[in-house]
Design a protein around this motif. Structure first.
Motif, short mmCIF file in Angstrom:
data_model
loop_
_atom_site.label_atom_id
_atom_site.label_comp_id
_atom_site.label_asym_id
_atom_site.label_seq_id
_atom_site.Cartn_x
_atom_site.Cartn_y
_atom_site.Cartn_z
N GLY A 1 0.65 -1.15 -0.04
CA GLY A 1 -0.08 -0.09 0.06
C GLY A 1 0.84 1.07 0.04
N SER A 2 2.13 1.13 -0.03
CA SER A 2 2.93 2.30 0.11
C SER A 2 3.05 2.98 -1.37
N LEU A 3 2.75 2.37 -2.35
CA LEU A 3 2.59 3.08 -3.73
C LEU A 3 0.99 2.87 -4.28
N GLN A 4 0.53 3.84 -4.52
CA GLN A 4 -0.91 4.02 -5.04
C GLN A 4 -0.87 3.94 -6.66
N VAL A 5 -1.37 3.06 -7.30
CA VAL A 5 -1.44 3.33 -8.88
C VAL A 5 -3.16 3.31 -8.97
N VAL A 6 -3.69 4.41 -9.52
CA VAL A 6 -4.92 4.95 -9.92
C VAL A 6 -5.66 4.23 -11.40
N VAL A 7 -6.43 3.30 -11.28
CA VAL A 7 -6.97 2.79 -12.35
C VAL A 7 -8.30 3.61 -12.72
N ALA A 8 -8.27 4.37 -13.50
CA ALA A 8 -9.41 5.23 -13.92
C ALA A 8 -10.61 4.51 -14.24
N ARG A 9 -10.48 3.45 -15.47
CA ARG A 9 -11.65 2.98 -15.88
C ARG A 9 -11.31 1.59 -16.60
N SER A 10 -12.04 0.60 -16.29
CA SER A 10 -11.86 -0.66 -17.12
C SER A 10 -12.80 -0.66 -18.15
N PHE A 11 -12.53 -1.34 -19.32
CA PHE A 11 -13.44 -1.78 -20.68
C PHE A 11 -13.19 -3.24 -20.84
N PRO A 12 -14.25 -3.91 -21.32
CA PRO A 12 -14.20 -5.07 -22.04
C PRO A 12 -13.23 -4.96 -23.14
N LEU A 13 -12.54 -5.95 -23.54
CA LEU A 13 -11.70 -6.48 -24.53
C LEU A 13 -12.24 -5.75 -25.72
#
Length: 314
Positions: free
Chosen positions: A279-291
């Motif tokens: 948890g010391s590094l945060q990676v933001v995933v803004a949005r997911s899409f189907p392939l």
């Protein structure tokens, strides 16, 4: 057979298609991975847009270069950087050419264990930008007690540079639009707005001077202010300003005259994945899409305002 995203021509997202492909059985030192998440990066669009040339021999062009998934088959001697790989292992793969697909066969040397508890989306999003961030920090020799300016600190690479530099004990002055300042403060940085008066604002918050600068945006403002602030031009690092080589700054990546940092990037997972896991590094995933919605996903990436990583879920 598996579905993969390919560019059938050079152009915009409209040239992308989902097609059936044969997935080769893994040969010696290879593994086949069922992709659970594959992240998009700006270079994916650049490749099929024609920015790197329009050689028809490159078509149809497979896209993507990082993914996370489950090993479904292994070839003889399939061993990754962390040891032997077996069917059922959860892995993160980078570089992973053609990663925008349901299944890929890659060199086992590119597959490392996915940390338990880390989502597929995050695992498939961290290594491309993260390896660049680690390379930049190493090239700029950022360490405890340093004051470093990070230009474009809210972007994919800049955000990780900022967090890792703070973890190293550096004071980070982070340039970004005001909408990202609260997040950068949470990361332990001192955020400031870019634009007119940037140099004065940096000097006001760093009265003792600046030791290094890392540029992730490539603007003249970013490079010029860095050259004004940092005495040692070897500690001014850019991942994009390839036209400024004559100024003596350090250029990283695949551009002309740049340092590819092959070994540093290949081993960056050893820093990045444990940091994401604890948890010391945060990676933001803004949005997911189907392939199948890859074209819409890439359109979002092209805006430059996704607000984090954009991921495809096969």
């Amino acid at each position: 057979m598996a579905t993969a995203i390919v560019a059938t021509a050079f152009g915009g997202p409209e040239v992308l298609s989902a097609v059936d492909i044969d997935v080769p059985a893994p040969g010696p030192g290879e593994v086949t991975v069922r992709v659970r998440a594959a992240a998009l990066n700006p270079i994916d669009h650049k490749r099929y847009s024609g920015a790197f040339g329009v050689d028809p021999a490159q078509l149809p062009m497979r896209l993507g270069n990082e993914a996370a998934g489950i090993v479904t088959a292994v070839g003889p001697g399939a061993e990754g950087p962390a040891g032997p790989i077996a069917v059922g292992d959860e892995v993160v793969v980078h570089p992973a050419p053609g990663a925008l697909a349901e299944e890929i066969t890659v060199a086992a040397s590119r597959a490392v264990p996915k940390p338990v508890g880390v989502s597929w989306e995050v695992a498939g999003s961290v290594l491309a930008v993260g390896a660049t961030a680690v390379h930049a920090l190493e090239a700029a020799h950022v360490g405890a007690g340093d004051t470093v300016v990070v230009h474009g600190a809210s972007g994919g690479v800049g955000s990780i540079v900022t967090q890792l530099a703070v973890a190293r004990g550096a004071t980070v002055i982070a340039t970004a639009s005001e909408g990202h300042h609260a997040t950068l403060r949470d990361h332990g940085a001192v955020p400031i707005a870019y634009g007119d008066g940037l140099l004065d604002r940096i000097r006001a918050v760093a009265p003792s001077g600046v030791d290094a600068a890392i540029d992730t945006v490539g603007t003249d403002e970013a490079v010029d202010s860095s050259l004004e602030l940092v005495a040692d031009r070897g500690r001014v690092v850019s991942i994009v300003a390839f036209g400024r080589a004559a100024d003596g700054i350090r250029l990283l990546g695949g551009g002309p005259g740049a340092d590819p940092g092959t070994d540093i990037r290949a081993n960056a997972w050893r820093t990045l994945l444990p940091a994401v896991a604890d948890g010391s590094l945060q990676v933001v995933v803004a949005r997911s899409f189907p392939l199948a919605e890859a074209a819409d996903a890439i359109r979002l990436v092209e805006t430059g305002h996704a607000g984090g990583k954009v991921v495809l879920l096969p």
